[in-house]
Design an enzyme around this catalytic site. Structure first.
Site, short mmCIF file in Angstrom:
data_model
loop_
_atom_site.label_atom_id
_atom_site.label_comp_id
_atom_site.label_asym_id
_atom_site.label_seq_id
_atom_site.Cartn_x
_atom_site.Cartn_y
_atom_site.Cartn_z
N ARG A 182 0.61 15.19 13.43
CA ARG A 182 1.48 14.91 12.16
C ARG A 182 2.02 15.86 11.34
O ARG A 182 1.38 16.06 10.38
CB ARG A 182 0.59 13.62 11.50
CG ARG A 182 0.21 12.41 12.27
CD ARG A 182 -0.50 11.38 11.38
NE ARG A 182 0.43 10.65 10.59
CZ ARG A 182 -0.18 9.50 9.68
NH1 ARG A 182 -1.12 9.24 9.70
NH2 ARG A 182 1.02 8.78 8.85
N ASP A 231 5.03 0.54 11.94
CA ASP A 231 3.83 -0.19 11.52
C ASP A 231 3.24 -1.50 11.70
O ASP A 231 2.58 -2.12 11.65
CB ASP A 231 3.55 0.01 9.88
CG ASP A 231 3.41 1.51 9.35
OD1 ASP A 231 3.13 2.30 10.50
OD2 ASP A 231 3.38 1.90 8.43
N ARG A 255 -8.44 -0.38 5.21
CA ARG A 255 -7.63 0.67 4.44
C ARG A 255 -6.45 -0.01 3.83
O ARG A 255 -5.94 0.79 2.71
CB ARG A 255 -7.28 1.84 5.45
CG ARG A 255 -8.42 2.58 5.85
CD ARG A 255 -7.92 3.43 6.95
NE ARG A 255 -7.00 4.57 5.92
CZ ARG A 255 -7.25 5.76 6.70
NH1 ARG A 255 -7.63 6.06 7.61
NH2 ARG A 255 -6.36 6.36 5.71
N CYS A 300 -4.69 7.72 9.79
CA CYS A 300 -4.47 7.28 11.07
C CYS A 300 -4.26 8.26 12.01
O CYS A 300 -3.27 8.96 11.76
CB CYS A 300 -3.77 6.07 11.08
SG CYS A 300 -4.25 4.60 10.32
N LYS A 346 0.97 -1.41 0.03
CA LYS A 346 -0.02 0.06 0.08
C LYS A 346 1.05 1.19 -0.18
O LYS A 346 0.57 2.23 -0.69
CB LYS A 346 -0.80 0.11 1.24
CG LYS A 346 -1.66 1.26 1.33
CD LYS A 346 -2.56 1.39 2.70
CE LYS A 346 -1.69 1.68 3.80
NZ LYS A 346 -1.31 3.05 4.45
N ASN A 347 1.91 1.30 0.84
CA ASN A 347 2.61 2.53 0.83
C ASN A 347 3.74 2.72 -0.14
O ASN A 347 3.96 3.77 -0.33
CB ASN A 347 3.35 2.29 2.35
CG ASN A 347 2.42 2.97 3.54
OD1 ASN A 347 1.24 3.04 3.32
ND2 ASN A 347 2.55 2.54 4.91
C1 EPZ Z 1 4.49 6.70 6.37
O1 EPZ Z 1 3.81 8.00 6.91
C2 EPZ Z 1 3.49 5.62 6.43
N1 EPZ Z 1 2.32 6.12 5.71
C3 EPZ Z 1 3.00 5.29 7.84
O2 EPZ Z 1 2.26 3.97 7.80
C4 EPZ Z 1 4.21 4.87 8.65
O3 EPZ Z 1 3.77 4.63 9.82
C5 EPZ Z 1 5.18 5.94 8.42
O4 EPZ Z 1 5.62 6.47 7.32
C6 EPZ Z 1 6.62 5.70 9.12
O5 EPZ Z 1 7.02 4.45 8.67
C7 EPZ Z 1 2.09 6.07 4.29
O6 EPZ Z 1 3.24 5.81 3.82
C8 EPZ Z 1 1.08 6.65 3.72
P1 EPZ Z 1 6.93 9.72 8.19
P2 EPZ Z 1 4.45 9.33 6.90
O7 EPZ Z 1 6.77 11.23 7.41
O8 EPZ Z 1 5.22 9.49 5.73
C9 EPZ Z 1 7.98 13.23 11.84
C10 EPZ Z 1 0.29 2.73 7.82
O9 EPZ Z 1 -0.29 2.16 8.93
N2 EPZ Z 1 7.66 13.89 10.70
O10 EPZ Z 1 7.99 8.94 7.82
O11 EPZ Z 1 3.41 10.47 7.46
C11 EPZ Z 1 6.77 12.39 12.11
O12 EPZ Z 1 5.94 13.29 12.99
C12 EPZ Z 1 0.71 4.25 8.01
O13 EPZ Z 1 0.27 2.45 6.85
C13 EPZ Z 1 7.92 15.44 11.05
O14 EPZ Z 1 8.57 15.73 12.14
O15 EPZ Z 1 5.60 9.26 8.32
C14 EPZ Z 1 7.12 10.98 12.67
O16 EPZ Z 1 7.31 10.91 13.95
C15 EPZ Z 1 0.48 4.60 9.37
N3 EPZ Z 1 8.07 16.52 10.12
C16 EPZ Z 1 8.42 10.61 11.68
O17 EPZ Z 1 8.73 12.12 11.17
C17 EPZ Z 1 7.38 15.85 8.59
O18 EPZ Z 1 7.22 17.07 7.86
C18 EPZ Z 1 8.11 9.79 10.73
O19 EPZ Z 1 7.04 10.32 9.66
C19 EPZ Z 1 7.31 14.76 8.47
C20 EPZ Z 1 7.32 13.81 9.38
#
Ligand code: EPZ
Length: 428
Positions: A122, A306, A397, A117, A22-23
């Site tokens: 976020r 995840d 989802r 989610c 999915k991702n």
């Molecule tokens: C992706 O979310 C995935 N979603 C999430 O999977 C997954 O948990 C996550 O990556 C981490 O592996 C999708 O791919 C659609 P991040 P994403 O940006 O991209 C911080 C699922 O269940 N951060 O890697 O939104 C953030 O707060 C979902 O399939 C900032 O500070 O996650 C977090 O602590 C849930 N500033 C960390 O980075 C930003 O601008 C990682 O977030 C962006 C993120």
């Protein structure tokens, strides 16, 4: 309210085939916007988040044809707007990949703030920082993000303050047709980041270093069309591995990339399961009680956040005390649901202490989000008695035909549809 009804205590055995990731699918669907010719995407998972992304692509004006349930042909040449208007964009996280893709194509993008989610705050500051570094002026108004690059997009050096999957992929999408060289430092190394880069390179992009923490992108003027198959879903595979261990089962998980599963395999082995890796299979055999272990979530190649709820569900009936740290998201709310089933878990900020109990007992619980929902299913499969998992739309989802796949492994589970529930959006 739709729910899964699970009669626990059945040992899972046999084979299960893993769907596409999915991702990886979400950014790749958005990336087709950047192509100058039709693209064929294969091995798409038939899950509702992917259905929303395809719907948004169609709303932009792309022609999308389903060749079968998992394959689409996208003709992006008919896209005539830089604006995502449809409200469904607010229901998923991946809709923000249209910002990078539309910006890369038109030099401007207007997209609703993403949903997804609920793990508390976020932030998207790293996305906005990257758009600005590449020449975009960003503004936010009434729930819409607007980015305009009036002077065009130019390559830049971008250091990510946190390792972020989403911002790394959005930067790739924006930079792939920008003028000059973009270097992303402290980039995310997840398999789906590599898959997006491989897809774009198949179209003629020049992206190097995906899978390491430094990605170099030389902008190109044109991207051709191509056929591309999405990688297998690491988290779906890991979830079935944990389900096998939870039921003392013997399950061969097929159509996987075993290296993507190394951190999950390592933890299951530490707990006492036996794992056999094939070229594109992983067999999990578990015929004795599980031992405790500690888990800390990390960006890839660390243990994925995840998979945190699923492994916590497993540790809740392993022998001994386990400590789980998840500093990536605030995602321990589901622990209250596990407690209803008899789990003994205390949470302090980003740490959970799990005192393994002899066995979980069936109860009525909720799927609070996609992966937490999978954890409740695993708990229900292992528990004595009947578990009812409500709000299964979250699970659907991201998990394709989960009930059918579990029944194929010998689970006693069925989906009970409430008469007044809205029909799920279907692909195709
Ligand atoms: C992706 O979310 C995935 N979603 C999430 O999977 C997954 O948990 C996550 O990556 C981490 O592996 C999708 O791919 C659609 P991040 P994403 O940006 O991209 C911080 C699922 O269940 N951060 O890697 O939104 C953030 O707060 C979902 O399939 C900032 O500070 O996650 C977090 O602590 C849930 N500033 C960390 O980075 C930003 O601008 C990682 O977030 C962006 C993120």
């Amino acid at each position: 309210m739709d729910k899964y009804v699970i009669h626990g205590g059945h040992r899972l055995s046999g084979e299960v085939i893993i769907s596409g990731a999915k991702n990886a699918a979400l950014p790749i669907i958005a990336a087709t916007v950047l192509a100058d010719a039709p693209c064929r995407i294969e091995n798409l998972p038939d899950v509702s988040d992917v259905g929303v992304m395809i719907h948004l692509l169609q709303q932009l004006g792309a022609s999308v044809q389903f060749l079968d349930r998992h394959t689409i042909e996208v003709d992006p040449r008919t896209i005539d707007t830089d604006t995502v208007r449809d409200k469904s964009a607010q229901t998923i996280r991946g809709s923000y990949y249209f910002i990078g893709a539309l910006l890369g194509r038109f030099g401007s993008a207007v997209v609703p703030l993403p949903g997804g989610c609920n793990f508390g705050v976020r932030p998207i500051d790293q996305h906005l920082k990257a758009f600005a570094a590449l020449g975009g002026q960003c503004s936010m108004d009434e729930g819409l993000i607007t980015v305009k690059a009036e002077q065009g997009l130019y390559g830049a050096n971008i250091y990510m303050d946190v390792v972020t999957v989403g911002a790394t992929m959005n930067t790739i999408l924006t930079a792939v047709k920008a003028r000059g060289l973009t270097v992303i430092e402290n980039a995310a190394r997840e398999p789906h980041v590599v898959d997006l880069a491989n897809f774009l390179n198949t179209l003629g992009a020049d992206i190097r270093g995906a899978g390491t923490d430094t990605i170099r992108i030389h902008g190109v003027q044109r991207l051709r069309g191509a056929a591309y198959a999405i990688i297998p879903d690491q988290i779906e595979a890991g979830t079935y591995m944990v389900a096998a261990a939870a039921t003392g089962g013997d399950v061969t998980v097929k159509n996987v990339t075993p290296q993507h599963l190394d951190s999950i395999t390592a933890k299951l082995e530490e707990m006492g399961a036996v794992i056999e890796e094939g070229d594109d299979t992983v067999r999990v055999v578990c015929n004795h009680a599980l031992r405790r272990c500690n888990v800390r979530t990390m960006p890839h190649p660390g243990f994925p956040t995840d998979m945190q709820p699923q492994i916590t569900a497993l540790l809740s009936f392993a022998h001994g005390t386990s400590i789980i740290n998840d500093g990536i998201w605030d995602r321990f709310k589901y622990v209250d649901e596990l407690r209803r089933m008899g789990a003994q878990i205390t949470v302090n900020r980003d740490m959970a202490v799990v005192e393994g109990v002899d066995n979980l007992k069936g109860a009525e619980v909720r799927a609070l989000d996609l992966r937490a929902g999978a954890a409740m299913v695993i708990a229900g499969l292992a528990a004595t008695g009947v578990t009812q998992v409500e709000d299964v739309q979250y699970i659907e989802r991201g998990f394709e035909r989960i009930v059918e796949k579990l029944v194929g492994l010998g689970a006693d589970i069925y989906r009970s549809q409430s008469p007044d529930s809205a029909p799920l959006r279907k692909m195709g």
